[in-house]
Design a protein around this motif. Structure first.
Motif, PDB file in Angstrom:
ATOM      1  N   GLY A  23     -26.407  55.135  19.518  1.00 36.07           N
ATOM      2  CA  GLY A  23     -26.370  56.248  20.456  1.00 36.07           C
ATOM      3  C   GLY A  23     -25.481  55.984  21.652  1.00 36.07           C
TER       4      GLY A  23
ATOM      5  N   ASP B 240     -30.723  51.342  16.689  1.00 35.41           N
ATOM      6  CA  ASP B 240     -30.945  52.768  16.905  1.00 35.41           C
ATOM      7  C   ASP B 240     -32.451  53.007  17.032  1.00 35.41           C
TER       8      ASP B 240
ATOM      9  N   LEU C 265     -35.119  56.313  16.310  1.00 37.80           N
ATOM     10  CA  LEU C 265     -35.256  57.698  15.854  1.00 37.80           C
ATOM     11  C   LEU C 265     -36.537  58.265  16.459  1.00 37.80           C
ATOM     12  N   ASP C 266     -36.407  59.407  17.121  1.00 40.09           N
ATOM     13  CA  ASP C 266     -37.572  59.971  17.813  1.00 40.09           C
ATOM     14  C   ASP C 266     -38.686  60.344  16.844  1.00 40.09           C
TER      15      ASP C 266
ATOM     16  N   ASP D  32     -34.170  64.373  16.373  1.00 37.43           N
ATOM     17  CA  ASP D  32     -33.832  63.766  17.656  1.00 37.43           C
ATOM     18  C   ASP D  32     -34.229  64.743  18.762  1.00 37.43           C
TER      19      ASP D  32
ATOM     20  N   THR E 210     -33.922  65.680  22.633  1.00 35.17           N
ATOM     21  CA  THR E 210     -33.123  65.365  23.819  1.00 35.17           C
ATOM     22  C   THR E 210     -33.477  66.322  24.949  1.00 35.17           C
TER      23      THR E 210
ATOM     24  N   LEU F 108     -24.516  62.265  16.798  1.00 32.77           N
ATOM     25  CA  LEU F 108     -25.753  61.487  16.860  1.00 32.77           C
ATOM     26  C   LEU F 108     -26.620  61.735  15.619  1.00 32.77           C
ATOM     27  N   ARG F 109     -26.665  62.981  15.171  1.00 33.37           N
ATOM     28  CA  ARG F 109     -27.472  63.302  13.974  1.00 33.37           C
ATOM     29  C   ARG F 109     -26.972  62.523  12.762  1.00 33.37           C
TER      30      ARG F 109
ATOM     31  N   HIS G   2     -27.896  58.837  13.147  1.00 35.46           N
ATOM     32  CA  HIS G   2     -29.317  58.618  12.843  1.00 35.46           C
ATOM     33  C   HIS G   2     -29.530  58.598  11.324  1.00 35.46           C
TER      34      HIS G   2
ATOM     35  N   SER H 216     -31.152  65.891   9.051  1.00 32.79           N
ATOM     36  CA  SER H 216     -31.176  65.260  10.369  1.00 32.79           C
ATOM     37  C   SER H 216     -30.989  66.371  11.394  1.00 32.79           C
TER      38      SER H 216
ATOM     39  N   SER I 125     -31.658  68.045  15.585  1.00 30.50           N
ATOM     40  CA  SER I 125     -31.797  67.797  17.031  1.00 30.50           C
ATOM     41  C   SER I 125     -32.506  68.994  17.641  1.00 30.50           C
TER      42      SER I 125
END
Lengths: 258, 259
Positions: free
Chosen positions: A55, A170, A172-173, A186, A188, A199-200, A203, A218, A220
């Motif tokens: 990230g 990394d 991952l949320d 993710d 944010t 970023l996706r 990840h 993936s 966000s």
């Protein structure tokens, strides 16, 4: 690398899918190792490990670095800590206090904790209001996106590139098993800009390398705007992320050798 | 005596623990030798040595404290045990029971002040949600490793072996056990001395087995790193594990260096 791995219905086609996925993962791992080894061999051997934060490069180009926006950093850390609280079904009566409680249990870094303690009354009040606003959007978004209560939170990836001093790092949320494979999300506190797509894909690469499974999607979500974007993960997604990560490794190795 | 490195993918760990070869046995001379070297230790308190102490060769930099990261394995493992034994039908129910049990012990005074139960009892709802979410993530990671594994169990605790006439206890990690194999799940990434740690886990597994039987494989899994290391369970490796323990004991000041 341009095919999409879809989940077929029958056992035979499922085995075929698994075989195709295994081949793709093997190819991605092999290419990563070969290219990073080549980079390491081409330059002076770095001292110690070289950690590549997947990230961080995005941050360097598009996001304000740590230290220059302390309230934004704290807001991001606190809102992230509310994810397990929301998924546990706990009503968000005082999101700021609840986030601080959850954050302490998660052993926050001393620098960020010191920054929280150093806030004056005005800053603290602003942060409290900010976190409350983001928390409401977060709670609504997780419901709308159908994130299950059993989703895994804050999944770390610390992936050594074998036979090199390079490690890909990394977090991952959210990760959960969807009907057709793992799904990544993710979260944010910034609006979703072009860097969110990068970023996706990174990840997705990190999860593929960690588990040997290609994520189905993936995504966000922004707790600033409520906006949500999801990408299907294709072989081309992983190839693009791999190119970007190798370029980041090259830059970082050059910096380490300078 | 080699250690195999394997990338994680579905079914990878199952393929590492297939029964292979006959298990070897720890001879009585091995624990006797450990007792001879560590039996006269003058440590002021009981020391526990294990893979961690062997790999780090130093005491932890900070005193232990509970956090989501340090509590997740204890809670997650308890839940896995209940799930595998059929006491609970779902992981969520198993985790809820494990939490309830810890809180009950704290409420009834059975848990000591520094115990996990006492710490959980002091947390508010958001804190507990964070801890239980970490425990669930740990347990799911372990369940994923058992993909395609036909028969396995989740021990309630690690293996401990107190060395005769000494103040040293050995600790062997074990998260999944099959008929002949031992699987240890670790955080982060494997260090350069990860093989040494696995040999200590192998040694302790043999010492704590009633007949001294060594596992045929010890598999260390680092889910965060997507890697597993397999050590074949030979007596030679167990002896090396014993040498690493002695070196760690010397580093910890529990034993004198060999003359």
């Amino acid at each position: 690398m341009s095919t999409r791995i879809d989940e077929p219905a029958t056992d035979t086609s499922r085995r075929e899918r698994r075989r195709a996925e295994s081949e793709l993962v093997g190819a991605v791992r092999a290419e990563l190792v070969a290219r990073v080894r080549h980079l390491v061999a081409a330059g002076p051997r770095p001292e110690g490990t070289v950690a590549i934060a997947l990230g961080a490069d995005v941050g360097a180009r598009g996001v304000v670095p740590i230290g220059t926006a302390p309230l934004a950093q704290l807001r991001g850390a606190l809102v992230a800590r509310l994810i397990p609280v929301v998924l546990a079904g706990i009503p968000l009566r005082d999101p700021f206090a609840q986030a601080v409680s959850a954050w302490r249990v998660a052993s926050p870094g001393p620098a960020l904790l010191a920054r929280l303690r150093a806030l004056d009354a005005e800053e603290r009040a602003r942060l409290r209001a900010d976190v409350a606003g983001h928390a409401r959007t977060l709670a609504r978004s997780l419901v709308e996106l159908g994130v299950p209560t059993g989703a895994r939170i804050s999944q770390r990836c610390v992936i050594p590139v074998v036979s090199t001093p390079v490690i890909l790092v990394d977090t991952l949320d959210l990760v959960w098993s969807g009907p057709i494979g793992p799904q990544l999300l993710d979260v944010t506190t910034s609006p979703l800009g072009p860097e969110a797509a990068t970023l996706r894909s990174r990840h997705a690469l990190a999860w593929t390398l960690r588990t040997g499974r290609v994520p189905h999607a993936s995504a966000s979500v922004s707790t600033a705007t409520g906006e949500h974007v999801a990408d299907d993960v294709r072989a081309s997604t992983l190839a693009g992320a791999l190119d970007a990560v190798v370029a980041q490794v090259a830059t970082q190795l050059a910096g380490a050798g300078a | 005596m080699s250690v195999d490195l394997v990338y994680l993918e579905p079914g990878a760990v199952a393929s590492l623990v297939l029964p292979e070869g006959d298990p070897e046995i720890v001879p009585p001379t091995l624990p006797a030798a450990l007792a001879r070297r560590l039996g006269d230790s003058r440590a002021d308190r009981r020391q526990t040595l294990g893979a961690w102490s062997v790999e780090r060769r130093t005491a932890p930099a900070n005193p232990f404290s509970w956090s989501a990261a340090t509590a997740r394995r204890a809670l997650g493992r308890g839940a896995l045990g209940r799930l595998v034994s059929g006491e609970d039908a779902t992981l969520g129910a198993a985790l809820a029971h494990v939490l309830e049990h810890r809180l009950d012990r704290a409420a009834t005074g059975y848990a000591s002040v520094g115990s996990l139960g006492a710490w959980l009892a002091r947390l508010d709802a958001p804190g507990r949600a964070t801890v239980m979410s970490a425990a669930r993530a740990w347990a799911v990671s372990v369940l994923e490793l058992t993909h395609q594994m036909s028969s396995w169990s989740a021990p309630e605790a690690d293996a401990y072996y107190a060395i005769d006439r000494s103040r040293v206890t050995l600790r062997g990690r074990r998260d999944i056990v099959t008929a002949r194999s031992l699987i240890c799940v670790r955080a982060g990434r494997p260090s350069a001395s990860a093989g040494a740690g696995l040999r200590v886990d192998l040694l302790v597994a043999g010492l704590t087995h009633p007949a001294g039987v060594l596992p045929t494989q010890v598999v260390g899994v680092w889910p965060d790193a997507g890697l597993a290391l397999r050590l074949r369970g030979s007596l030679a490796d167990a002896r090396r594990g014993a040498r690493y323990v002695l070196a760690a004991a010397v580093a910890a000041g529990v034993a004198a260096a060999a003359a």
